[in-house]
Design a protein around this motif. Structure first.
Motif, PDB file in Angstrom:
ATOM      1  N   VAL A   4     106.684  23.219 -52.014  1.00  0.00           N
ATOM      2  CA  VAL A   4     105.981  24.337 -51.400  1.00  0.00           C
ATOM      3  C   VAL A   4     106.921  25.535 -51.308  1.00  0.00           C
ATOM      4  N   GLN A   5     106.326  26.728 -51.171  1.00  0.00           N
ATOM      5  CA  GLN A   5     107.083  27.956 -50.982  1.00  0.00           C
ATOM      6  C   GLN A   5     106.767  28.492 -49.587  1.00  0.00           C
ATOM      7  N   PRO A   6     107.604  28.195 -48.590  1.00  0.00           N
ATOM      8  CA  PRO A   6     107.304  28.549 -47.196  1.00  0.00           C
ATOM      9  C   PRO A   6     107.090  30.042 -46.958  1.00  0.00           C
ATOM     10  N   SER A   7     107.704  30.893 -47.775  1.00  0.00           N
ATOM     11  CA  SER A   7     107.546  32.331 -47.564  1.00  0.00           C
ATOM     12  C   SER A   7     106.095  32.773 -47.702  1.00  0.00           C
ATOM     13  N   GLU A   8     105.310  32.049 -48.509  1.00  0.00           N
ATOM     14  CA  GLU A   8     103.886  32.374 -48.648  1.00  0.00           C
ATOM     15  C   GLU A   8     103.150  32.168 -47.327  1.00  0.00           C
ATOM     16  N   LEU A   9     103.550  31.131 -46.594  1.00  0.00           N
ATOM     17  CA  LEU A   9     102.921  30.847 -45.303  1.00  0.00           C
ATOM     18  C   LEU A   9     103.117  31.994 -44.321  1.00  0.00           C
ATOM     19  N   MET A  10     104.264  32.682 -44.426  1.00  0.00           N
ATOM     20  CA  MET A  10     104.584  33.735 -43.472  1.00  0.00           C
ATOM     21  C   MET A  10     103.686  34.959 -43.634  1.00  0.00           C
ATOM     22  N   LYS A  11     103.032  35.110 -44.778  1.00  0.00           N
ATOM     23  CA  LYS A  11     102.126  36.252 -44.965  1.00  0.00           C
ATOM     24  C   LYS A  11     100.953  36.197 -43.990  1.00  0.00           C
ATOM     25  N   ILE A  12     100.567  34.996 -43.594  1.00  0.00           N
ATOM     26  CA  ILE A  12      99.503  34.833 -42.597  1.00  0.00           C
ATOM     27  C   ILE A  12     100.092  34.518 -41.224  1.00  0.00           C
ATOM     28  N   ALA A  13     101.173  33.726 -41.198  1.00  0.00           N
ATOM     29  CA  ALA A  13     101.774  33.336 -39.920  1.00  0.00           C
ATOM     30  C   ALA A  13     102.321  34.540 -39.157  1.00  0.00           C
ATOM     31  N   MET A  14     102.870  35.519 -39.878  1.00  0.00           N
ATOM     32  CA  MET A  14     103.452  36.675 -39.207  1.00  0.00           C
ATOM     33  C   MET A  14     102.414  37.505 -38.440  1.00  0.00           C
ATOM     34  N   PRO A  15     101.319  37.954 -39.098  1.00  0.00           N
ATOM     35  CA  PRO A  15     100.322  38.704 -38.319  1.00  0.00           C
ATOM     36  C   PRO A  15      99.677  37.871 -37.222  1.00  0.00           C
ATOM     37  N   LEU A  16      99.491  36.562 -37.453  1.00  0.00           N
ATOM     38  CA  LEU A  16      98.956  35.691 -36.409  1.00  0.00           C
ATOM     39  C   LEU A  16      99.858  35.704 -35.180  1.00  0.00           C
ATOM     40  N   MET A  17     101.159  35.536 -35.413  1.00  0.00           N
ATOM     41  CA  MET A  17     102.119  35.461 -34.315  1.00  0.00           C
ATOM     42  C   MET A  17     102.182  36.775 -33.540  1.00  0.00           C
ATOM     43  N   LEU A  18     102.300  37.880 -34.252  1.00  0.00           N
ATOM     44  CA  LEU A  18     102.423  39.168 -33.575  1.00  0.00           C
ATOM     45  C   LEU A  18     101.132  39.564 -32.861  1.00  0.00           C
ATOM     46  N   ALA A  19      99.980  39.254 -33.482  1.00  0.00           N
ATOM     47  CA  ALA A  19      98.706  39.542 -32.815  1.00  0.00           C
ATOM     48  C   ALA A  19      98.575  38.717 -31.542  1.00  0.00           C
ATOM     49  N   TRP A  20      98.990  37.454 -31.587  1.00  0.00           N
ATOM     50  CA  TRP A  20      98.982  36.599 -30.389  1.00  0.00           C
ATOM     51  C   TRP A  20      99.914  37.170 -29.319  1.00  0.00           C
ATOM     52  N   TYR A  21     101.097  37.599 -29.743  1.00  0.00           N
ATOM     53  CA  TYR A  21     102.089  38.114 -28.793  1.00  0.00           C
ATOM     54  C   TYR A  21     101.567  39.355 -28.062  1.00  0.00           C
ATOM     55  N   PHE A  22     101.000  40.292 -28.800  1.00  0.00           N
ATOM     56  CA  PHE A  22     100.495  41.518 -28.176  1.00  0.00           C
ATOM     57  C   PHE A  22      99.222  41.259 -27.368  1.00  0.00           C
ATOM     58  N   GLN A  23      98.415  40.278 -27.789  1.00  0.00           N
ATOM     59  CA  GLN A  23      97.225  39.909 -27.013  1.00  0.00           C
ATOM     60  C   GLN A  23      97.625  39.426 -25.628  1.00  0.00           C
ATOM     61  N   LYS A  24      98.697  38.640 -25.549  1.00  0.00           N
ATOM     62  CA  LYS A  24      99.161  38.117 -24.263  1.00  0.00           C
ATOM     63  C   LYS A  24      99.683  39.226 -23.350  1.00  0.00           C
ATOM     64  N   ARG A  25     100.027  40.376 -23.955  1.00  0.00           N
ATOM     65  CA  ARG A  25     100.592  41.477 -23.175  1.00  0.00           C
ATOM     66  C   ARG A  25      99.721  42.720 -23.240  1.00  0.00           C
ATOM     67  N   GLU A  26      98.439  42.528 -23.478  1.00  0.00           N
ATOM     68  CA  GLU A  26      97.514  43.654 -23.593  1.00  0.00           C
ATOM     69  C   GLU A  26      97.512  44.461 -22.290  1.00  0.00           C
TER      70      GLU A  26
ATOM     71  N   ALA B 238     105.061  44.439 -44.436  1.00  0.00           N
ATOM     72  CA  ALA B 238     103.861  45.273 -44.298  1.00  0.00           C
ATOM     73  C   ALA B 238     102.885  44.658 -43.301  1.00  0.00           C
ATOM     74  N   ALA B 239     102.725  43.322 -43.365  1.00  0.00           N
ATOM     75  CA  ALA B 239     101.817  42.640 -42.442  1.00  0.00           C
ATOM     76  C   ALA B 239     102.283  42.787 -40.999  1.00  0.00           C
ATOM     77  N   GLY B 240     103.588  42.603 -40.768  1.00  0.00           N
ATOM     78  CA  GLY B 240     104.112  42.704 -39.424  1.00  0.00           C
ATOM     79  C   GLY B 240     104.097  44.120 -38.878  1.00  0.00           C
ATOM     80  N   LEU B 241     104.503  45.073 -39.699  1.00  0.00           N
ATOM     81  CA  LEU B 241     104.525  46.463 -39.251  1.00  0.00           C
ATOM     82  C   LEU B 241     103.132  46.988 -38.928  1.00  0.00           C
TER      83      LEU B 241
END
Length: 368
Positions: free
Chosen positions: A111-133, A169-172
């Motif tokens: 597997v190529q784990p970096s591909e997973l981060m394309k979805i995992a990154m926006p998921l994580m950051l969206a979750w983080y900001f949701q908790k601090r809305e 780009a996804a994270g920013l």
């Protein structure tokens, strides 16, 4: 007495999970991709069949994602991000090396784990900001920047500049949509420009060569500049209407490298010309517009951030690939969304599209 149900009534709940406009756009892009791949891969038997299997898998993944409520996606954010970063660390320690890059790891399957981060990154950051809305300040933005920089550092080290660019780009996009000030963004751009000499000094030799080749590919026409020169010739030789399907000389005389994957847009441009390129651009713009519409109408802070980020990923994929093939940006190995041959990127993008559909579907369910 049991009421008779037509076949459509039976399958309707399973079909209507797809967002109609988005599904039609994806189907049209994939159809164009298969037609182009048939021509580009005529010397590679089995590629069309393999891609059709990849498309089937992608639609299954899209369907599962569309069925999954956003609340469930939010619960998976931290575990998926943690697994992704752990696998990136494992790749750095004992990953598989191919063509000078350490990007893969064997966990029973390669597997190529970096591909997973394309979805995992926006998921994580969206979750983080949701908790601090409602209480997002400098501290939250700094933590988010740290969460973003950590995996990107490992991906750049592999090295995989194309994937690092997409994850960035996804994270920013999430950080921007969370309310980051324009003054901070402008300041960051100025700082990035000022740090270019330092970045240049720390770049790999092949990365410097890509930049220099972009500026003047004729300095090494049979080496580093070959990709850009041949792809731009193919794009330009298509003219207004193109040479016609299966009649692209650059592709069939094997002048275009990686013509079924990263450079499939060059094959398409040569055979379908400016008119075909405009139609394809309209399809990508419609996808982008639909994604932004879903983001704007999303019911929660988490889903708005996630939908906006996923839409940005698709835009970045298309822009970087077309720019790369046209000689506008350096060659970084980014596939054309839903068209390039390959399963990993296709399934990742299908997962993203499925998440967009989930957000839209569950918004309708809440309203009804």
């Amino acid at each position: 007495m049991r009421r008779y149900r037509s076949p459509w009534q039976v399958i309707k709940p399973y079909v209507t999970v797809f967002d109609g406009p988005l599904a039609i756009i994806i189907f049209l892009i994939m159809s164009v991709g298969i037609v182009t791949l048939y021509s580009a891969g005529i010397d590679f038997p089995g590629r069309v069949e393999d891609q059709l299997r990849n498309i089937v898998v992608a639609f299954i993944v899209m369907w599962i994602a569309a069925m999954t409520p956003p609340q469930t996606l939010m619960r998976f954010a931290v575990p998926v991000y943690t697994v992704g970063v752990t696998l990136l660390i494992a790749v750095a320690l004992f990953g598989i090396v191919k063509k000078g890059s350490r990007r893969w790891i064997n966990i029973g399957m390669v597997v190529q784990p970096s591909e997973l981060m394309k979805i995992a990154m926006p998921l994580m950051l969206a979750w983080y900001f949701q908790k601090r809305e409602g209480a997002v300040g400098w501290r939250e933005f700094l933590v988010a920047a740290g969460l973003l920089i950590l995996p990107i550092g490992f991906i750049v080290k592999q090295p995989d500049l194309g994937t690092a660019m997409l994850v960035l780009a996804a994270g920013l996009s999430v950080i921007f949509l969370a309310g980051l000030s324009w003054r901070v963004i402008i300041g960051a751009v100025v700082l990035a420009a000022a740090s270019m000499p330092l970045v240049w000094h720390n770049m790999h030799d092949y990365q410097r060569e890509r930049v220099l080749t972009l500026i003047d590919p004729t300095t090494d026409p049979l080496g580093k500049g070959f990709h850009i020169i041949q792809s731009t010739i193919a794009v330009g030789s298509g003219g207004i209407t193109g040479k016609g399907w299966l009649n692209g000389t650059q592709a069939h005389l094997e002048f275009i490298p990686e013509r079924t994957t990263d450079f499939i847009f060059a094959v398409f441009s040569e055979e379908f010309g400016l008119i075909g390129c405009c139609v394809l651009l309209v399809l990508y713009l419609l996808f982008f517009a639909r994604g932004l519409m879903i983001a704007a109408n999303a019911p929660t802070f988490f889903t708005r951030l996630l939908a906006g980020s996923i839409t940005t990923i698709f835009f970045t994929y298309a822009f970087v690939n077309m720019g790369m093939v046209s000689g506008i940006v350096p060659v970084v190995g980014v596939p054309l969304p839903m068209m390039s041959y390959g399963g990993t990127a296709l399934v990742t993008l299908a997962l993203g599209a499925g998440i967009l559909m989930s957000i839209q579907r569950h918004r309708k369910l809440i309203q009804s």
